[in-house]
Write a protein that holds these residues in place. Structure first.
Motif, PDB file in Angstrom:
ATOM      1  N   GLY A 135      15.630   5.887 -57.674  1.00 19.24           N
ATOM      2  CA  GLY A 135      15.829   5.533 -56.279  1.00 19.24           C
ATOM      3  C   GLY A 135      17.089   5.045 -55.844  1.00 19.24           C
ATOM      4  O   GLY A 135      17.441   4.444 -54.697  1.00 19.24           O
ATOM      5  N   SER A 156       5.311   7.811 -33.571  1.00 17.20           N
ATOM      6  CA  SER A 156       4.388   7.545 -34.693  1.00 17.20           C
ATOM      7  C   SER A 156       3.067   6.511 -34.311  1.00 17.20           C
ATOM      8  O   SER A 156       3.591   5.478 -33.568  1.00 17.20           O
ATOM      9  N   LEU A 168      11.252   8.465 -33.426  1.00 15.74           N
ATOM     10  CA  LEU A 168      12.476   8.609 -34.215  1.00 15.74           C
ATOM     11  C   LEU A 168      12.826  10.075 -33.642  1.00 15.74           C
ATOM     12  O   LEU A 168      12.287  11.007 -33.463  1.00 15.74           O
ATOM     13  N   PRO A 193       6.810   3.679 -39.760  1.00 16.14           N
ATOM     14  CA  PRO A 193       7.052   4.506 -41.125  1.00 16.14           C
ATOM     15  C   PRO A 193       7.591   3.287 -41.868  1.00 16.14           C
ATOM     16  O   PRO A 193       8.282   2.563 -41.512  1.00 16.14           O
ATOM     17  N   GLU A 194       7.631   3.475 -43.381  1.00 16.51           N
ATOM     18  CA  GLU A 194       8.105   2.715 -44.288  1.00 16.51           C
ATOM     19  C   GLU A 194       9.563   2.028 -43.994  1.00 16.51           C
ATOM     20  O   GLU A 194      10.021   0.997 -44.190  1.00 16.51           O
ATOM     21  N   PHE A 195      10.473   3.143 -43.880  1.00 14.76           N
ATOM     22  CA  PHE A 195      11.917   3.006 -43.824  1.00 14.76           C
ATOM     23  C   PHE A 195      12.414   2.088 -42.783  1.00 14.76           C
ATOM     24  O   PHE A 195      13.205   1.235 -42.611  1.00 14.76           O
ATOM     25  N   VAL A 196      11.439   2.068 -41.595  1.00 11.88           N
ATOM     26  CA  VAL A 196      11.562   1.374 -40.364  1.00 11.88           C
ATOM     27  C   VAL A 196      11.352   0.000 -40.600  1.00 11.88           C
ATOM     28  O   VAL A 196      12.042  -1.020 -40.384  1.00 11.88           O
ATOM     29  N   ILE A 210       2.163   4.590 -36.599  1.00  5.94           N
ATOM     30  CA  ILE A 210       2.415   3.719 -37.326  1.00  5.94           C
ATOM     31  C   ILE A 210       3.723   3.453 -37.529  1.00  5.94           C
ATOM     32  O   ILE A 210       4.618   4.153 -36.965  1.00  5.94           O
ATOM     33  N   HIS A 247      18.379   5.578 -35.522  1.00 12.34           N
ATOM     34  CA  HIS A 247      17.612   4.518 -35.897  1.00 12.34           C
ATOM     35  C   HIS A 247      17.481   3.440 -34.924  1.00 12.34           C
ATOM     36  O   HIS A 247      18.363   2.473 -34.994  1.00 12.34           O
ATOM     37  N   LEU A 264      20.179  11.077 -37.188  1.00 11.45           N
ATOM     38  CA  LEU A 264      19.061  10.465 -36.902  1.00 11.45           C
ATOM     39  C   LEU A 264      19.442   9.165 -36.036  1.00 11.45           C
ATOM     40  O   LEU A 264      20.597   8.321 -36.316  1.00 11.45           O
ATOM     41  N   ARG A 306      11.056  -1.448 -43.225  1.00  9.83           N
ATOM     42  CA  ARG A 306      11.909  -1.939 -44.444  1.00  9.83           C
ATOM     43  C   ARG A 306      13.405  -2.528 -43.752  1.00  9.83           C
ATOM     44  O   ARG A 306      13.803  -3.789 -43.930  1.00  9.83           O
ATOM     45  N   ARG A 307      13.676  -1.834 -42.814  1.00 12.11           N
ATOM     46  CA  ARG A 307      14.992  -2.186 -42.220  1.00 12.11           C
ATOM     47  C   ARG A 307      14.914  -3.395 -41.441  1.00 12.11           C
ATOM     48  O   ARG A 307      15.473  -4.431 -41.161  1.00 12.11           O
ATOM     49  N   ILE A 362      23.829  -3.274 -46.940  1.00 10.43           N
ATOM     50  CA  ILE A 362      22.963  -4.493 -46.692  1.00 10.43           C
ATOM     51  C   ILE A 362      21.946  -4.251 -45.540  1.00 10.43           C
ATOM     52  O   ILE A 362      21.061  -4.851 -45.148  1.00 10.43           O
TER      53      ILE A 362
END
Lengths: 340, 340
Positions: free
Chosen positions: A321, A180, A157, A184-187, A182, A288, A286, A189-190, A15
């Protein structure tokens, strides 16, 4: 009753990341599925004349950004140096123009190496207490400094690649920091998922996960005054581990002095358990944490993830995926608890 | 002028998958970055007494679902058998109930193996013309059959894992088919992106990509009457290849007889070029077709992806969701064109 067989054939959603994982415990019996072991760090010398990260080889480094001095013997504990092969750089020569229908942007940012010890073979599991606290201190300090020194930095990161399967070619203990321009996509998203959960439930998603794991116990390995070490409910790979602060906090950089001590203990214990139980596996580790604009919100919560590389990914995972995990989280937790 | 250095430091978006890729050509110079080569298939025997996929070893198979007979010598060309270790199965024993805050679902579906040849060492690049056409015929037939025989099947993925780094332990040439009761995340994502692009531009996104590549030529390797073989503009890994039909078609199962011939040629050429130029690398190969409800829409377009495993993923990629590629697509295309 065998938990592996009775729970076979389920798909679980993580989740926090919104990813679905297929559990196939019977696939663990396939031949040749576990990667070959690497040469253990313990058999390495404490100094390697050809290693740029070893004490005394400073002329092989581009420069030294920061050094955390040791208290007693005058040697340094940790060093930060620029990555010679950065994935992001402030010296970019690309204009952010698009080409036809394709989008192109610049790779603004910084990429640094944290050398964790002057010694070639002093990996985290065998460090003395003050040494691993110095590593955590360096992580936290640099995490805050990078946001502070450059307003364009949107996300930081910190990660550690251990072993060739995890993408590293240098054995000397080190971590990396990528800051970064920008998010990043995964950040992103969370952050989106956590915000949606908070709007619905008026609770932080990871606080709820931590509470549930503390009650359930089935996936908990270890707990101290500030951190919970557990296998997540929908672990993507066998023996994935998360270390989450039990206190709500979106920003790793705001870790307290006492939490640093407890975090150093939890991190060392987690890596020690993996090392002993799984024979020093390759892994990625990592932190997060969250992007600049989200450091004090009530819905984000930092955590550390350790992702061992025991089985290579296959075409199904790339095409769908979804992850396929041949090992149930409850089983992994049971195996690892035996080392505590 | 060196294209590798002048274009260093850019981030490109793959408009079909919505993924961002960071290009760092100078990282290709890092030591120890390329995986060790595998033993070439050419040195394998044509029959292995211990291999369940070899002709004559039928007693080692659970059953044979389908067999495509050879025209002349009476032997079979291809076989379909159930996967002994399925990632999805119709014999599921999990109720789709949630546990606390966690979502759980069942893993309904089918997972089969396509044995591509009776011979242990007859890999796709060295097959005769009629043999590789038989493989493509088997792919297409099973793709349609699985949708036809079971109304719960929402999505069919055909893929091929070549080599240990790509997740296979059996050397005998084979592909796999997974038919899922759900639409996997990555398929749903591509459908969403393509639909959005169509609404904005009244064009199919992959038709536009194919048109652009045909005009630009910088990333094209090869072209025949029905297919374009190219390195995508935002390739995620070095030497990634796509084969796309130049005719608009969402559904691989609707491939025409002539297209099957041309597809067999393009696939064999692509794998042959990789084999010769990169010394038989490990790779995953996937046919990205579309889910049940989208087989005749104007905005989806199937394609085949080949993803070599030359460099392991690192913590930055896992933590950011962005890929780092040390090789520019234009450079890869130039290298591979030398084999055509």
């Amino acid at each position: 009753m065998n938990a592996q067989s009775t729970l076979a054939g389920e798909i679980r959603q993580n989740i926090v990341t919104d990813r679905w994982v297929i559990y196939t415990p019977e696939r663990a019996n396939r031949p040749g599925q576990v990667r070959e072991r690497r040469t253990r760090a313990a058999y390495l010398p404490d100094h390697d004349a050809g290693c740029p990260f070893c004490a005394g080889n400073e002329e092989m480094l581009p420069s030294i950004v920061f050094e955390l001095a040791a208290d007693s013997d005058g040697l340094w504990h940790t060093r930060i140096v620029p990555n010679k092969y950065p994935v992001l750089t402030s010296e970019t020569d690309v204009a952010g123009t698009n080409r036809g229908i394709h989008l192109v942007t610049t790779n603004y940012g910084r990429h640094e190496i944290i050398i964790e010890s002057p010694f070639h073979n002093r990996d985290l599991p065998v460090m003395a207490h003050e040494e691993i606290e110095a590593v955590v201190e360096t992580y936290a300090r640099r995490h805050s400094e990078l946001y502070g020194m450059d307003e364009s930095i949107q996300s930081v990161l910190i990660f550690r690649n251990h072993g060739e399967q995890a993408g590293t070619s240098i054995r000397h203990p080190h971590s990396q920091v990528v800051a970064s321009g920008i998010v990043p996509e995964f950040v992103a998203r969370r952050e989106r998922i956590a915000e949606g959960y908070f709007q619905q439930n008026h609770r932080c998603i990871l606080c709820d996960v931590v509470d549930l794991e503390q009650m359930d116990r089935a996936r908990v390995i270890y707990e101290n005054a500030s951190f919970l070490l557990f296998v997540p409910f929908a672990a993507e790979v066998p023996f994935e581990l998360w270390i989450a602060p039990t206190r709500h906090s979106p920003d790793f950089g705001l870790i307290s002095r006492l939490e640093k001590e407890h975090f150093a203990l939890a991190l060392q214990d987690a890596l020690q358990i993996l090392h002993d139980r799984l024979d020093d596996p390759d892994y990625n580790c990592l932190i997060h944490s969250y992007s600049r604009q989200h450091s004090i919100v009530p819905y984000l919560h930092w955590y550390l993830q350790i992702r061992p590389h025991l089985i290579p990914p296959s075409g199904f995972e790339i095409g769908s995926g979804m992850q396929v995990n041949s090992s149930l989280p409850e089983h992994d937790a049971e195996v690892l608890r035996q080392e505590v």
